[in-house]
Write an enzyme that holds these catalytic residues in place. Structure first.
Site, PDB file in Angstrom:
ATOM      1  CG  ASP A  99      -2.123  -0.995   1.029  1.00 30.44           C
ATOM      2  OD1 ASP A  99      -1.715  -1.849   0.367  1.00 30.44           O
ATOM      3  OD2 ASP A  99      -2.832  -0.970   2.040  1.00 30.44           O
ATOM      4  CE  LYS A 156      -5.268   1.970   3.010  1.00 34.05           C
ATOM      5  NZ  LYS A 156      -4.211   1.285   3.620  1.00 34.05           N
ATOM      6  CE  LYS A 215      -6.483  -1.555   3.170  1.00 39.98           C
ATOM      7  NZ  LYS A 215      -5.201  -1.894   3.292  1.00 39.98           N
TER       8      LYS A 215
END
Length: 292
Positions: free
Chosen positions: A137, A201, A237
């Site tokens: 990430d 995300k 996400k």
């Protein structure tokens, strides 16, 4: 590569009022999903996260071992998708989860601010992967987005993506609470996907405003439009502030309504959380459970 010009090939973002109206509709629709089956899916979509300045080899080992223990304690509930930690703990988690299907997610690339040299970001990502990370990430450079340096922001993602083999999952955090407007959130989402993101995300959880349903709506529409143009599925996400079963179900419903049931799997839907885990287990079991 020049990415900004491709933004013109896509429709503009919804207005704030349109996004708010859609969220109101999603909240009504979410009531139907407040059931054990959806709670289980949401639990299985969690990237179980510890990103604290007090993390240590001892605490992270205990955290990971507890997640592994879940397989035996609750065999009727699919376990979380991954454990998410700082890159220096990737190897620690790898030892704890060895022999299980548990995936390892590492934040990297100058997380959480992304304000360091690109060479440092790329090296940190490469080291996390070398130590065993299955997923990484990273944070899109919000400063560049706010000043309109769209190609520069996307090119950083492209360089980092090039450090990875295809099987490594790259999630790009757009920090929607910093970008604020639907227009910038949509642009950041599209640029991240252009540059090779496997997931987009919402947030790091380290800013004043983290995940919001309004940002999720904008991001999921961007994913849908990108898929319709390219045929490539990108996951979503939600992270930061997702605490209750109702929070998780609302994000699940947004994904279901905009992208369809095929996105409602841990392969394309994730929740970055820690406190939500116990709350979802409790909702599934029908009693208060404090497992973590």
């Amino acid at each position: 590569m020049e990415y900004a010009n491709h933004l013109n090939e896509y429709a503009p973002a919804p207005s704030e009022a349109q996004a708010a109206e859609e969220v109101a509709r999603m909240k009504t629709a979410a009531v139907r999903n407040e059931n054990s089956d959806v709670y289980k899916l949401c639990y299985s979509a969690i990237d179980l996260t510890t990103l604290s300045c007090s993390d240590s080899v001892r605490s992270v080992t205990a955290f990971a071992e507890k997640a592994v223990e879940f397989y035996d304690k609750f065999p009727h509930i699919p376990n979380v998708a991954s454990i998410c930690i700082y890159p220096s703990f990737v190897e620690t988690v790898g030892v704890a989860v060895d022999g299980t299907p548990m995936r390892i997610t590492s934040v990297a690339g100058g997380f959480p601010a992304a304000q360091t040299f690109l060479e440092v970001k790329a090296l940190e990502v490469a080291m996390a992967i070398e130590n065993g990370a299955d997923e990484v990430d990273i944070v899109l450079n919000a400063g560049r987005m706010l000043t309109g340096e769209y190609d520069e922001a996307a090119n950083e993602v492209e360089v980092i993506r090039a450090e990875m083999d295809e099987e490594i999952v790259l999630k790009v955090i757009i920090e929607s609470g910093v970008l604020k407007t639907p227009d910038l959130i949509r642009k950041a989402s599209l640029l991240s996907m252009f540059a090779g993101a496997d997931f987009i995300k919402t947030s790091t959880g380290k800013t004043d405003v983290s995940a919001t349903p309004e940002a999720a709506v904008v991001m999921c529409h961007a994913i849908k439009d990108f898929y319709e143009k390219t045929g490539r599925k990108v996951g979503f996400k939600a992270a930061g502030g997702v605490r209750t079963p109702q929070d998780a179900v609302l994000y699940y419903t947004i994904v279901e309504e905009i992208l369809g049931k095929e996105w409602c799997t841990p392969e394309l839907f994730r929740i970055g959380a820690s406190s939500a885990a116990n709350n979802l287990i409790s909702a599934i079991e029908g009693r208060e459970v404090k497992f973590f």
